[in-house]
Design an enzyme around this catalytic site. Structure first.
Site, PDB file in Angstrom:
ATOM      1  N   ASP A  40      -5.978  -6.867  -1.308  1.00 24.35           N
ATOM      2  CA  ASP A  40      -4.560  -6.838  -1.651  1.00 24.35           C
ATOM      3  C   ASP A  40      -4.237  -7.693  -2.876  1.00 24.35           C
ATOM      4  O   ASP A  40      -3.253  -7.424  -3.565  1.00 24.35           O
ATOM      5  CB  ASP A  40      -3.704  -7.266  -0.459  1.00 24.35           C
ATOM      6  CG  ASP A  40      -3.666  -6.209   0.635  1.00 24.35           C
ATOM      7  OD1 ASP A  40      -4.036  -5.047   0.376  1.00 24.35           O
ATOM      8  OD2 ASP A  40      -3.270  -6.543   1.758  1.00 24.35           O
TER       9      ASP A  40
ATOM     10  N   HIS B 110       0.820  -1.201   0.000  1.00 26.95           N
ATOM     11  CA  HIS B 110       0.000   0.000   0.000  1.00 26.95           C
ATOM     12  C   HIS B 110       0.859   1.259   0.000  1.00 26.95           C
ATOM     13  O   HIS B 110       1.951   1.270   0.559  1.00 26.95           O
ATOM     14  CB  HIS B 110      -0.879   0.059   1.259  1.00 26.95           C
ATOM     15  CG  HIS B 110      -1.699  -1.163   1.479  1.00 26.95           C
ATOM     16  ND1 HIS B 110      -1.895  -1.692   2.732  1.00 26.95           N
ATOM     17  CD2 HIS B 110      -2.362  -1.967   0.632  1.00 26.95           C
ATOM     18  CE1 HIS B 110      -2.652  -2.763   2.644  1.00 26.95           C
ATOM     19  NE2 HIS B 110      -2.946  -2.959   1.377  1.00 26.95           N
TER      20      HIS B 110
ATOM     21  N   LYS C 268       5.997   6.074   6.745  1.00 22.86           N
ATOM     22  CA  LYS C 268       5.720   5.124   7.828  1.00 22.86           C
ATOM     23  C   LYS C 268       7.016   4.825   8.571  1.00 22.86           C
ATOM     24  O   LYS C 268       8.101   4.878   7.988  1.00 22.86           O
ATOM     25  CB  LYS C 268       5.153   3.811   7.272  1.00 22.86           C
ATOM     26  CG  LYS C 268       3.816   3.956   6.592  1.00 22.86           C
ATOM     27  CD  LYS C 268       3.335   2.633   6.021  1.00 22.86           C
ATOM     28  CE  LYS C 268       1.994   2.819   5.323  1.00 22.86           C
ATOM     29  NZ  LYS C 268       1.545   1.589   4.661  1.00 22.86           N
TER      30      LYS C 268
ATOM     31  N   TYR D 196       3.348   0.746  14.206  1.00 22.26           N
ATOM     32  CA  TYR D 196       3.956   1.687  13.266  1.00 22.26           C
ATOM     33  C   TYR D 196       3.294   3.049  13.333  1.00 22.26           C
ATOM     34  O   TYR D 196       2.125   3.188  13.679  1.00 22.26           O
ATOM     35  CB  TYR D 196       3.955   1.142  11.836  1.00 22.26           C
ATOM     36  CG  TYR D 196       2.603   0.851  11.232  1.00 22.26           C
ATOM     37  CD1 TYR D 196       2.030   1.736  10.313  1.00 22.26           C
ATOM     38  CD2 TYR D 196       1.908  -0.312  11.534  1.00 22.26           C
ATOM     39  CE1 TYR D 196       0.802   1.472   9.723  1.00 22.26           C
ATOM     40  CE2 TYR D 196       0.692  -0.591  10.951  1.00 22.26           C
ATOM     41  CZ  TYR D 196       0.134   0.304  10.047  1.00 22.26           C
ATOM     42  OH  TYR D 196      -1.078   0.038   9.475  1.00 22.26           O
TER      43      TYR D 196
END
Length: 176
Positions: free
Chosen positions: A168, A62, A72, A132
């Protein structure tokens, strides 16, 4: 913290620099000033956790496009994962190249993922847990993705993909 740039410019493996004594150790897991010294975004708006029941689970690939470019900062806090990034910057010399490494509770490494890098990971252990930080809020209209099994990328996952979301696996294959 120790920052080591990956072969994909702008992405860094971040390692702790523990200070140990008889109790164990202390280390900074994130420092705004150290991120800024490396030219990295130092503002994160959200912290997320994901848990994976079964090894072989893949989450991703992503990324978000403008106006919601997202960086991230990934850390595995339980078990182990194989973390993968793909450079999606069209003008980059490493466009569509990937880099992967093991993040685990044992090695305590983290990965800084720059904006316009697709990101995914595969659980290497049952019960793998990830924490995260993200620099932008999730913005549905800006989300993009790649199939983790896209032959144009050639990602070498350590395990067979056992569990993956329908979303996904429904991203279109790259045309090359």
């Amino acid at each position: 913290m120790k920052f080591t740039e990956t072969p994909l410019k702008g992405a860094f493996v971040v390692e702790l620099e523990p200070r140990e004594d008889f109790r164990g150790f202390f280390a900074r897991a994130y420092c705004e000033q150290e991120f800024a010294q490396h030219g990295l975004p130092d503002r994160f708006v959200q912290g997320n956790m994901s848990y994976n029941h079964k090894k072989g689970t893949v989450r991703g690939l992503h990324y978000q496009v403008p106006p919601a470019l997202e960086a991230k900062f990934m850390r595995c806090i339980g078990g182990a994962i194989f973390d993968v990034i793909v450079d999606m910057r069209p003008d980059s010399p490493t466009y569509l190249q990937w880099f992967g490494l093991e993040l685990s509770a044992a090695n305590r490494k983290a990965l800084y993922v720059p904006p316009l890098f697709a990101h995914a990971y595969q659980a290497l252990t049952d019960g793998a847990e990830v924490f995260y930080l993200v620099s932008e809020f999730y913005t549905p209209g800006t989300e993009r993705g790649l199939r983790p099994d896209d032959p144009a990328l050639g990602i070498q996952w350590p395990l067979p993909i056992e569990v993956i979301s329908e979303k996904d696996m429904s991203w279109p294959l790259l045309e090359r």
